[in-house]
Design a protein around this motif. Structure first.
Motif, mmCIF file in Angstrom:
data_model
loop_
_atom_site.group_PDB
_atom_site.id
_atom_site.type_symbol
_atom_site.label_atom_id
_atom_site.label_comp_id
_atom_site.label_asym_id
_atom_site.label_seq_id
_atom_site.Cartn_x
_atom_site.Cartn_y
_atom_site.Cartn_z
ATOM 1 N N MET A 288 -6.811 -1.056 0.372
ATOM 2 C CA MET A 288 -5.671 -0.658 -0.432
ATOM 3 C C MET A 288 -5.806 -1.205 -1.854
ATOM 4 S SD MET A 288 -1.638 -1.075 0.458
ATOM 5 C CE MET A 288 -2.047 -1.043 2.172
ATOM 6 N N PRO A 289 -5.683 -0.325 -2.855
ATOM 7 C CA PRO A 289 -5.802 -0.798 -4.236
ATOM 8 C C PRO A 289 -4.577 -1.615 -4.658
ATOM 9 C CG PRO A 289 -5.238 1.523 -4.197
ATOM 10 C CD PRO A 289 -5.472 1.103 -2.771
ATOM 11 N N LYS A 290 -4.791 -2.445 -5.637
ATOM 12 C CA LYS A 290 -3.734 -3.284 -6.174
ATOM 13 C C LYS A 290 -2.634 -2.411 -6.792
ATOM 14 C CE LYS A 290 -2.934 -6.470 -9.951
ATOM 15 N NZ LYS A 290 -3.510 -7.114 -11.112
ATOM 16 N N LYS B 18 4.553 6.894 -2.229
ATOM 17 C CA LYS B 18 3.264 6.205 -2.064
ATOM 18 C C LYS B 18 3.457 4.695 -2.041
ATOM 19 C CE LYS B 18 0.241 9.750 -3.945
ATOM 20 N NZ LYS B 18 -0.662 10.128 -5.035
ATOM 21 N N ARG B 19 4.394 4.185 -2.864
ATOM 22 C CA ARG B 19 4.689 2.744 -2.849
ATOM 23 C C ARG B 19 5.241 2.338 -1.489
ATOM 24 N NH1 ARG B 19 5.011 0.036 -8.160
ATOM 25 N NH2 ARG B 19 3.352 1.128 -9.223
ATOM 26 N N ILE B 20 6.173 3.121 -0.972
ATOM 27 C CA ILE B 20 6.733 2.820 0.351
ATOM 28 C C ILE B 20 5.605 2.765 1.375
ATOM 29 C CG2 ILE B 20 8.174 3.678 2.243
ATOM 30 C CD1 ILE B 20 10.006 4.928 0.099
ATOM 31 N N THR C 230 2.450 -0.180 5.184
ATOM 32 C CA THR C 230 1.110 -0.389 5.742
ATOM 33 C C THR C 230 0.724 -1.859 5.654
ATOM 34 O OG1 THR C 230 0.421 1.855 5.173
ATOM 35 C CG2 THR C 230 -1.331 0.243 5.538
ATOM 36 N N ALA C 231 0.991 -2.481 4.511
ATOM 37 C CA ALA C 231 0.662 -3.902 4.347
ATOM 38 C C ALA C 231 1.444 -4.756 5.339
ATOM 39 C CB ALA C 231 0.959 -4.348 2.918
ATOM 40 N N LEU C 232 2.715 -4.461 5.528
ATOM 41 C CA LEU C 232 3.534 -5.230 6.477
ATOM 42 C C LEU C 232 3.081 -5.001 7.918
ATOM 43 C CD1 LEU C 232 7.046 -4.666 4.902
ATOM 44 C CD2 LEU C 232 5.812 -6.845 5.048
ATOM 45 N N ARG C 233 2.848 -3.741 8.279
ATOM 46 C CA ARG C 233 2.423 -3.430 9.654
ATOM 47 C C ARG C 233 1.071 -4.065 9.952
ATOM 48 N NH1 ARG C 233 3.613 2.155 10.360
ATOM 49 N NH2 ARG C 233 1.919 2.501 8.922
#
Length: 90
Positions: free
Chosen positions: A32-34, A8-10, A15-18
């Motif tokens: 996306m939650p913190k 899930k971290r990956i 997702t954040a990078l893309r």
């Protein structure tokens, strides 16, 4: 950290990078939650970030033949080239 949490971290990192390459209305991670920063998870988090960047590389280039070890070698070469060009400045 168990495998499910690690995966899930990956997913969150990739997702954040893309999303950085997408228009705001096309982004997936807007809600996306913190992620809680925990010292005992830092090694797992940094490993997940490396895997996420490898997945982003594969997504962008379509190069499915480069495994994670080959990717880290390429990244090391890029870092070395950058240091040669820019000196030892951070």
């Amino acid at each position: 950290m168990n495998k499910n949490e690690f995966d899930k971290r990956i997913e969150k990192f990739v997702t954040a990078l893309r999303d950085l390459y997408l228009d705001v209305d096309e982004r997936e991670g807007t809600e996306m939650p913190k992620i809680e920063l925990k010292e005992e998870n830092l090694t797992d988090d940094f490993t997940a970030m490396i895997i996420a960047v490898h997945l982003l590389y594969t997504f962008i280039t379509g190069d499915d033949d480069m495994d994670l070890i080959g990717f880290t070698h390429m990244v090391n070469r890029l870092a070395f080239q950058w240091l040669l060009k820019n000196g030892n400045e951070d």
